[in-house]
Design a protein around this motif. Sequence first.
Motif, mmCIF file in Angstrom:
data_model
loop_
_atom_site.group_PDB
_atom_site.id
_atom_site.type_symbol
_atom_site.label_atom_id
_atom_site.label_comp_id
_atom_site.label_asym_id
_atom_site.label_seq_id
_atom_site.Cartn_x
_atom_site.Cartn_y
_atom_site.Cartn_z
ATOM 1 N N LEU A 175 -46.971 16.744 40.533
ATOM 2 C CA LEU A 175 -46.508 17.592 39.442
ATOM 3 C C LEU A 175 -46.913 19.039 39.671
ATOM 4 C CD1 LEU A 175 -47.730 14.705 38.122
ATOM 5 C CD2 LEU A 175 -46.705 15.693 36.087
ATOM 6 N N GLU A 176 -46.036 19.947 39.292
ATOM 7 C CA GLU A 176 -46.351 21.377 39.333
ATOM 8 C C GLU A 176 -45.789 22.028 38.066
ATOM 9 O OE1 GLU A 176 -45.799 25.364 42.152
ATOM 10 O OE2 GLU A 176 -45.180 23.369 42.866
ATOM 11 N N LEU A 177 -46.686 22.614 37.275
ATOM 12 C CA LEU A 177 -46.289 23.321 36.065
ATOM 13 C C LEU A 177 -46.209 24.809 36.374
ATOM 14 C CD1 LEU A 177 -45.625 23.067 33.051
ATOM 15 C CD2 LEU A 177 -48.062 23.353 32.561
ATOM 16 N N ALA A 178 -45.056 25.395 36.096
ATOM 17 C CA ALA A 178 -44.802 26.790 36.473
ATOM 18 C C ALA A 178 -45.760 27.746 35.771
ATOM 19 C CB ALA A 178 -43.361 27.152 36.137
ATOM 20 N N ALA A 179 -46.005 28.881 36.402
ATOM 21 C CA ALA A 179 -46.841 29.926 35.809
ATOM 22 C C ALA A 179 -46.263 30.335 34.456
ATOM 23 C CB ALA A 179 -46.909 31.132 36.740
ATOM 24 N N GLY A 180 -47.142 30.401 33.462
ATOM 25 C CA GLY A 180 -46.736 30.825 32.130
ATOM 26 C C GLY A 180 -46.089 29.762 31.279
ATOM 27 N N ALA A 181 -45.801 28.592 31.836
ATOM 28 C CA ALA A 181 -45.141 27.530 31.070
ATOM 29 C C ALA A 181 -46.136 26.888 30.101
ATOM 30 C CB ALA A 181 -44.567 26.479 32.000
ATOM 31 N N LYS A 182 -45.702 26.721 28.854
ATOM 32 C CA LYS A 182 -46.528 26.077 27.828
ATOM 33 C C LYS A 182 -45.767 24.854 27.320
ATOM 34 C CE LYS A 182 -49.359 29.775 27.543
ATOM 35 N NZ LYS A 182 -50.808 29.783 27.812
ATOM 36 N N LEU A 183 -46.285 23.691 27.578
ATOM 37 C CA LEU A 183 -45.604 22.472 27.180
ATOM 38 C C LEU A 183 -45.910 22.138 25.725
ATOM 39 C CD1 LEU A 183 -46.036 20.191 30.323
ATOM 40 C CD2 LEU A 183 -44.231 21.834 29.782
ATOM 41 N N GLU A 184 -44.851 22.011 24.936
ATOM 42 C CA GLU A 184 -45.031 21.700 23.527
ATOM 43 C C GLU A 184 -45.393 20.236 23.311
ATOM 44 O OE1 GLU A 184 -41.615 22.878 21.337
ATOM 45 O OE2 GLU A 184 -41.761 24.995 21.905
ATOM 46 N N SER A 185 -44.851 19.348 24.125
ATOM 47 C CA SER A 185 -45.134 17.920 23.996
ATOM 48 C C SER A 185 -46.144 17.484 25.049
ATOM 49 C CB SER A 185 -43.848 17.101 24.165
ATOM 50 O OG SER A 185 -42.896 17.451 23.183
ATOM 51 N N PRO A 186 -47.028 16.534 24.713
ATOM 52 C CA PRO A 186 -47.960 16.013 25.711
ATOM 53 C C PRO A 186 -47.216 15.273 26.827
ATOM 54 C CG PRO A 186 -48.620 15.392 23.486
ATOM 55 C CD PRO A 186 -47.233 15.935 23.388
ATOM 56 N N LEU A 187 -47.841 15.235 27.999
ATOM 57 C CA LEU A 187 -47.356 14.413 29.107
ATOM 58 C C LEU A 187 -48.239 13.175 29.195
ATOM 59 C CD1 LEU A 187 -46.946 17.077 31.952
ATOM 60 C CD2 LEU A 187 -45.253 16.376 30.250
#
Length: 423
Positions: A147-159
């Motif tokens: 998994l890679e979460l992009a810079a600045g990305a804020k996930l509203e839902s849990p993974l």
Amino acid sequence: MTVQPAIRLTAAETALGEAYGKIMGDLPGDGAVATMRDGLSYALKTEGLPTRRREAWHYTDLKALIRTIPANDDKVVTPVAALLHGADVFSVVNGVSQSVPVVDGLTLTPYSASLQDGTAADGLEIRDAEDAIGQINGAFVADGFSLELAAGAKLESPLELQSIHSAGQYHSRFPVTFGAGSGATVIERHTSSGQVEALVSSVSDLVVGEGAEIIWIILQQQAPGDTHLGQMKVRLEKDARLTVFVINAGGRLVRQEIHVDVVGEGADFKLRGINLLGGDTHCDLTMTLGHTVVDTTSTQIIRNVVMDRAKGVFQGQIRVAAEAQKTDARMACNTLLLSDEAEFSTKPELEIFADDVQCAHGATVADIDHRQLFYLLARGIPENKARGLLVRAFVAAIVEELEDETIVEALEGVITNWLEAHD
């Protein structure tokens, strides 16, 4: 020339080597990955599983505790409902990744693909000579998720990274990169579909980028006969914030390792752990934490509830390098022993090479406070219910630190269910 005598392998160690020989041709990976796997398997066959003689395994004699290697039953297993309503679920079922939802800002690929093209080869390297979990997982791992979460990305839902299995042995891996300034809550959830014995290993490899704020929850609810070997490796960069919350509420033999390198100024690491141990469980939570730069902070609070004939271990090592001035690192381990046959061993360590730091550790072991119990009994509350209330209060304090009411309610439900099952 002195010839070292051959190590006498146990039946389980022999079976582990034979299992690798049977499946090695079916495991995904290019030549580099296959070479790495062969080396790890060879080390297991020649060195054996760790015993008490290895310091990191002093309280958990893996050679003696792993008695058998269970055979796979190939039972059909389906993912379970998410712990939190609305969570995005990524399932590994019997060691095989399943189809996944699309999440904005998140790049996700099956780990089997990284093995097949060889990009995962370097990641299979073990930490050191005592890294038995890395050896076993690296030799046998077939899938998982990268998994890679992009810079600045804020996930509203849990993974939710959900690993569920039937009988046998299953091994998964989750390399994860959180980009600068990103934010997410991740639940790493391990559970069994039945009550038949299994051997499970899982390795999570995290890079938490500059300014990222991450909550990572490890929820282990394996079957009573299962062996669970878990490992988390973390690199924490500048101004990053990582909270790791561990609940162990299952399994016969459990070893969960957490290894953290704090390499960025202003970074903060929090570990909160709850070990719920009953029956004949042996559970070992081991942490190493390295502060290597100036002005970083960390706190670790572990709460243990131990009953019946269960045995528990917490090993916590904090290392402060000479360059890591102004480090603030604190560690506490508190245990409720609710049976004369229960045991818990605590081994806190501080290695400090800087002189401008604040570091502390402490440990307590006690039974339920009889004054508090008397207070509840005097108000007409039955003893078993009164004891349950006091145990819940003991562990609830650190659950509530998570602040998110939905998460707190879900984890308190896990704790309540475990206590009711062990009443």
